[in-house]
Design an enzyme around this catalytic site. Structure first.
Site, PDB file in Angstrom:
ATOM      1  N   HIS A 268       0.812  -1.373  -0.008  1.00  0.00           N
ATOM      2  CA  HIS A 268       0.020   0.074   0.048  1.00  0.00           C
ATOM      3  C   HIS A 268       0.888   1.237  -0.128  1.00  0.00           C
ATOM      4  CE1 HIS A 268      -3.442   2.385   0.542  1.00  0.00           C
ATOM      5  NE2 HIS A 268      -3.742   2.304   1.971  1.00  0.00           N
ATOM      6  N   HIS A 307      -2.291  -2.248  -9.597  1.00  0.00           N
ATOM      7  CA  HIS A 307      -3.229  -1.586  -8.702  1.00  0.00           C
ATOM      8  C   HIS A 307      -4.536  -2.436  -8.680  1.00  0.00           C
ATOM      9  CE1 HIS A 307      -5.922   1.192  -6.788  1.00  0.00           C
ATOM     10  NE2 HIS A 307      -4.806   2.018  -6.364  1.00  0.00           N
ATOM     11  N   ASP A 363       2.701   5.709  -6.533  1.00  0.00           N
ATOM     12  CA  ASP A 363       4.156   5.497  -5.671  1.00  0.00           C
ATOM     13  C   ASP A 363       5.409   5.558  -6.587  1.00  0.00           C
ATOM     14  OD1 ASP A 363       2.794   5.616  -3.200  1.00  0.00           O
ATOM     15  OD2 ASP A 363       2.218   3.470  -3.318  1.00  0.00           O
TER      16      ASP A 363
END
Ligand code: CMC
Length: 436
Positions: A268, A307, A363
């Site tokens: 995450h 994702h 990210d």
């Protein structure tokens, strides 16, 4: 629509059932009537990791993973990032509408009023070891806020709830900055209420001996945009944790500390730290093909890729790439960018990634910017947690006002032993030998 129903035939009994469909879902509880007999518990759904289960209705964030769309309260993320400040977006997420000038003025004052932390909380933080991970410090300090504000337990009192919300949003940058300076052995810097949210955060991070900290406007703007992009993302792992813990009516500090724990994991929010470690390990562009081969062999993961919901380019990653260019004009180009760009190019043209619809996520590039700004990788997830606190609190507030919600408590499919009798201690070894 009258025909918004689903008819199910249970082939075990030849019975037919009709259940309503609403907004593309059926209620799992409607399946409970499907039984083989009076003793049967009734049908359940089995959905580890919530792959196809909506756990709530929400009016906050809309996400279409196939089209790469992200909207907060109906507004496209691109427009919010272009035109708004972070606190404006925070107001939108929490209240449903963008603020007027007056509303924004009082909201700014309200949040900045809460940026100081209790001196004893400072002492709690001072107690951490010199090399404590900043996410551990953040999680611990936010949990400790519960002990300073016992009134936070009045979660059904709207005035108390609003007070805790602005308090927590105000204090997050202060706690985060103290965690940053703690690792460096620098004295903590008190908040400066004359500065805006991000500039005040920068002041608490980077002020040295100058009487007044002057934030670089390009860096401050980049932080605003990055905070907006991270503010909410519907039912992700940490938000689901926020809702699960909140459903037991724990106070918002304890609940947020739990969400921070969920965010920290490398799958995450912790992925941004892992991306930088991965880029360091790859080291140079010529090593990329070897690394990709390991990923395709299942030995490694390409961190910052993939994702659960986006099966198209993450719109946040696209905006971050643009912000990176602006930041590098001030800080100089982070050489890791070349490795990241090449990694992306190779991955996006490789059958393994195309088939699995693996694209860069938020990210992948954020850490490269944060590093150029002067943050070490262990600070990156903290930079995710500060703005995500707004989303967590908006979702928590929505949960508390939702009459459909109860304490979160999933069912399980039991696959263990049938009932059996306890064997006296002296006989256990023998019995195991006999049955082995
Ligand atoms: N590198 C290599 N292969 C991958 C990756 C990756 N990063 N992500 C998924 N896959 C493969 C996976 O092995 C599987 O292959 P197969 O079908 O052969 O078994 C397939 O793609 C589907 O993956 P999954 O694990 O079923 O997907 P998921 O929805 O359960 O996991 C994820 C989503 C984000 C946890 C995962 O893509 C991942 O671990 N990515 C790396 C960590 C990361 O960047 N996380 C940040 C997510 S975005 C920000 C946030 O929300 O925190």
């Amino acid at each position: 629509m009258d025909n918004e129903t689903l008819t199910i035939t249970d082939n075990r009994t030849d019975q037919t059932y009709t259940v309503p469909i609403s907004r593309g879902t059926i209620r799992a509880m409607d399946l409970r009537q499907i039984k083989t007999g009076a003793d049967d518990f009734g049908l359940m759904t089995y959905d580890p990791a919530f792959m196809n289960t909506a756990s709530c209705q929400s009016a906050i964030t809309y996400l279409d993973g196939d089209k790469g769309i992200l909207r907060y309260r109906g507004y496209p993320i691109e427009q919010l990032a272009e035109n708004c400040t972070f606190l404006e977006v925070a107001y939108l997420l929490l209240n449903g509408e963008l603020p007027t000038e007056d509303e924004l003025g009082s909201w700014n004052r309200e949040v900045l009023r809460h940026t100081m932390i209790h001196e004893k909380l400072k002492k709690v933080m001072e107690g951490f070891n010199y090399d404590a991970h900043p996410m551990g410090m953040l999680m611990g300090a936010v949990a400790a806020l519960s002990t300073f504000y016992p009134d936070a337990r009045n979660i059904f009192d709207p005035a108390s709830r609003n007070e805790q919300i602005s308090r927590l949003i105000g204090k997050m940058p202060t706690i985060a900055a103290y965690a940053y300076r703690h690792r460096l052995g620098l004295p903590y810097v008190y908040p400066d209420p004359e500065l805006c949210y991000t500039k005040n955060y920068m002041n608490m991070l980077w002020k040295r001996t100058e009487p007044k900290y002057a934030a670089n406007p390009v860096i401050a703007h980049a932080l605003e945009v990055l905070f907006i992009l991270h503010a909410d993302h519907e039912q992700n792992c940490s938000t689901n944790t926020m809702r699960a813990v909140g459903s037991s009516h724990a106070d918002p500090y304890a609940t947020t500390a739990a969400a921070i724990a969920a965010l920290w994991g490398p799958l995450h929010g912790g992925a941004n730290e892992e991306v930088l470690r991965m880029l360091d390990e790859i080291g140079k562009v010529s090593e990329i093909p070897g690394f990709i081969a390991q990923v395709k062999d299942g030995k490694r993961k390409l961190m910052g890729f993939g994702h659960r919901v986006y099966k198209n380019y993450d719109p946040r990653a696209r905006i971050i790439k643009r912000v990176a260019e602006q930041v590098f004009e001030v800080t100089g180009r982070n050489p890791k960018l070349d490795i990241a760009l090449e990694l992306e190019k190779i991955a996006l043209s490789d059958e393994y990634f195309i088939k699995r619809k693996l694209y860069p996520n938020v990210d992948f590039y954020s850490g490269i910017i944060y590093q150029a700004m002067g943050f070490t990788p262990d600070q990156f997830t903290v930079l995710f947690a500060i703005p995500r606190t707004v989303g967590w609190l908006a979702q928590w507030q929505e949960l508390l006002g939702d009459a459909d919600q109860k304490i979160a408590r999933p069912r399980q499919v039991y696959i263990g032993q049938d009932a059996r009798d306890v064997v006296p201690f002296a006989q256990r070894g023998k019995l195991q030998t006999v049955t082995a």
